[in-house]
Design an enzyme around this catalytic site. Structure first.
Site, short mmCIF file in Angstrom:
data_model
loop_
_atom_site.label_atom_id
_atom_site.label_comp_id
_atom_site.label_asym_id
_atom_site.label_seq_id
_atom_site.Cartn_x
_atom_site.Cartn_y
_atom_site.Cartn_z
N ARG A 68 5.79 19.32 19.80
CA ARG A 68 4.86 18.96 18.71
C ARG A 68 3.89 17.90 19.21
O ARG A 68 4.29 17.01 19.97
CB ARG A 68 5.63 18.42 17.50
N MET B 9 12.16 16.30 28.91
CA MET B 9 11.74 15.12 29.65
C MET B 9 12.38 15.04 31.04
O MET B 9 11.75 14.59 31.99
CB MET B 9 12.09 13.88 28.81
N ASN C 249 24.87 21.28 9.76
CA ASN C 249 23.43 21.15 9.96
C ASN C 249 22.91 22.55 10.30
O ASN C 249 23.14 23.05 11.40
CB ASN C 249 23.18 20.17 11.12
N SER D 150 14.14 15.43 21.17
CA SER D 150 13.12 16.48 21.27
C SER D 150 12.17 16.36 20.08
O SER D 150 10.99 16.68 20.19
CB SER D 150 13.76 17.85 21.38
N HIS E 294 13.43 6.51 17.84
CA HIS E 294 14.29 7.70 17.93
C HIS E 294 13.52 8.69 18.80
O HIS E 294 12.59 9.36 18.34
CB HIS E 294 14.54 8.26 16.52
N GLY F 219 15.80 8.26 24.47
CA GLY F 219 16.03 6.83 24.28
C GLY F 219 17.38 6.37 24.80
O GLY F 219 17.53 5.28 25.34
N GLU F 220 18.40 7.25 24.67
CA GLU F 220 19.76 6.87 25.11
C GLU F 220 19.97 7.09 26.60
O GLU F 220 20.75 6.38 27.22
CB GLU F 220 20.80 7.69 24.33
P1 ADP Z 1 17.24 16.63 19.18
O1 ADP Z 1 15.99 16.00 18.67
O2 ADP Z 1 17.14 18.10 19.38
O3 ADP Z 1 18.52 16.18 18.51
P2 ADP Z 1 18.14 15.03 21.38
O4 ADP Z 1 18.16 13.73 20.70
O5 ADP Z 1 19.45 15.59 21.82
O6 ADP Z 1 17.32 16.13 20.66
O7 ADP Z 1 17.20 14.88 22.67
C1 ADP Z 1 16.99 15.97 23.51
C2 ADP Z 1 15.98 15.58 24.58
O8 ADP Z 1 16.43 14.40 25.26
C3 ADP Z 1 15.88 16.65 25.67
O9 ADP Z 1 14.87 17.57 25.38
C4 ADP Z 1 15.53 15.85 26.88
O10 ADP Z 1 14.12 15.86 27.01
C5 ADP Z 1 15.93 14.43 26.57
N1 ADP Z 1 16.94 13.90 27.50
C6 ADP Z 1 18.27 14.03 27.45
N2 ADP Z 1 18.84 13.42 28.52
C7 ADP Z 1 17.83 12.89 29.25
C8 ADP Z 1 17.76 12.14 30.47
N3 ADP Z 1 18.84 11.81 31.15
N4 ADP Z 1 16.53 11.77 30.89
C9 ADP Z 1 15.43 12.11 30.21
N5 ADP Z 1 15.44 12.80 29.08
C10 ADP Z 1 16.62 13.20 28.60
#
Ligand code: ADP
Length: 399
Positions: free
Chosen positions: A243, A286, A10, A213, A210, A332-333
């Site tokens: 965004r 977040m 990627n 970020s 989904h 979400g996770e």
């Molecule tokens: P990408 O879209 O870059 O693949 P990810 O799916 O890894 O991003 O999500 C990243 C975002 O998830 C981070 O910017 C953060 O805001 C958020 N995040 C990760 N862990 C947590 C958490 N425990 N609580 C809240 N937000 C989280």
């Protein structure tokens, strides 16, 4: 195909993420290592972890090792050859952001496909060139290794024309101004996983959120995408880290005609300065905002939740009702607090939270008597690409 592996790549503007999958059999793959070189062009850094998360390598690189993308590919290749000496590289699967209107599934790359994908660069000028330059470089370096392109847009090609349109004069549609949708590999993975985790939903009406970020939502019916919040570009829909999500186009006209904002400045504003970062003035993360007591941090979180809830309502209307809600990606996770707030906002739809299950992270996070079930399913876009790559290579070997 014993001792064979598939490399998943990627490529971004300054980073190269990669995963190595081992072939278990002719049909299944398992993660062996995952890594990235980031800071390409400035302060390159290589980091690779094994499947259990233990660090295999973590070091700064010289600019002669990874000062540009091509060098970063060579460095990745030589590291992989050292660490996976006994493995034969069967194929490389690439995440490609845009497959346009015609690529509705992954494809083995040849010169014609590459030329067709080059034609799509104007649709995704920030991402597509990086994706394609890596495919091109790998074809030159390892011409005998098949390359497979997997698209973020392809899963949404099941949309009806109605869901693909903007109400612009027709010639814009034929010239490619359509609602393509993105995060398709993530939604496809969720759709493929639902039969194992929530079999009762697999054929039903499901909204998948989904929330990473980058963030979007997708309406699934019977495992197929029928609508999504992202459109022509990954800017549309719900607010994201940097965004804004959906924005009245009149704002853009105003900025251009009244404030003299240039196209380059607009691009920076919309991709890098807005969303949670722009609203809070503090962070795009977040976690940072949830920990902050600053009023604007709270407002940014409220805005995010409000718009996700609003879009769940919109997609539920498109589906004519909803049977299940799935949370995935970083927020979400991992954020029970944000999930709880979104589910509370969907109480009117029949979502009832199971607070303990939600704190534990699911997989089921709704109460047993909830009319609409809610789930946490970790996404795995790399695995989706590895599976597609193996399937295409195996099909081409069978002839
Ligand atoms: P990408 O879209 O870059 O693949 P990810 O799916 O890894 O991003 O999500 C990243 C975002 O998830 C981070 O910017 C953060 O805001 C958020 N995040 C990760 N862990 C947590 C958490 N425990 N609580 C809240 N937000 C989280």
């Amino acid at each position: 195909m014993n001792n064979s592996s598939i490399l998943v790549v990627n490529a971004g503007s300054s980073s190269l993420k990669f995963s190595v999958f081992r072939l278990d059999s002719t049909e299944s793959v398992t993660l062996a290592a995952r890594g990235q070189i980031d800071g390409i062009g400035t302060h390159p850094r290589l980091q690779v972890k094994d499947a259990a998360g233990s660090t295999l390598v973590k070091r700064d690189c010289t600019t002669s090792e990874a000062g540009a993308m091509k060098q970063a590919i060579v460095l990745t290749g030589s590291w992989l050859r050292q660490h996976f000496q006994k493995e034969q590289l069967l194929a490389v699967g690439h995440r490609v952001v845009h497959g346009g209107a015609d690529f509705f599934q992954p494809v083995l790359v040849d010169a014609n496909v590459l030329a067709a994908l080059e034609q799509l660069v104007p649709l995704a000028p920030l991402h597509q060139p990086h994706n394609l330059s890596v495919i091109q470089a790998m074809r030159e370096m390892q011409p005998q290794v098949p390359q497979v392109a997997c698209f973020d847009t392809a899963f949404h090609r099941s949309h009806s024309q109605l869901a693909d349109l903007y109400a612009l004069p027709w010639e814009y549609y034929t010239a490619g101004v359509r609602r393509y949708g993105f995060h398709g590999l993530s939604y496809e993975y969720i759709a493929a996983t639902l039969p194992e985790i929530a079999p009762e939903l697999a054929q039903g009406r499901v909204v998948v959120a989904h929330l990473g970020s980058g963030a979007s939502l997708c309406a699934l019916r019977g495992g197929k995408s029928v609508d999504s919040t992202m459109g022509f570009s990954p800017l549309d829909g719900v607010p994201m880290g940097t965004r804004p999500g959906a924005l009245d186009p009149g704002v853009l006209l105003h900025l251009v005609s009244q404030q003299g904002v240039s196209a380059a400045e607009l691009e920076k504003l919309l991709y890098n300065k807005s969303g949670l970062l722009g609203l809070s003035g503090i962070s795009n993360d977040m976690r940072v905002l949830l920990d902050s007591s600053e009023p604007r941090a709270r407002l940014a979180v409220d805005y995010f939740v409000h718009h996700v809830v609003k879009q769940i309502g919109a997609l539920a209307a498109v589906l004519g009702g909803v049977d299940g809600l799935v949370f995935t990606a970083g927020i979400g996770e991992h954020s029970a607090a944000i999930r709880a707030r979104i589910m509370q906002g969907c109480a009117w739809l029949g979502v009832a939270v199971d607070a303990d299950a939600n704190q534990r992270g699911g997989p089921r996070v709704s109460a047993a008597d909830s009319a609409v079930s809610a789930w946490v399913i970790p996404t795995n876009e790399e695995l989706m690409i590895a599976r597609h790559t193996l399937a295409l290579v195996a099909a081409s070997a069978r002839g």
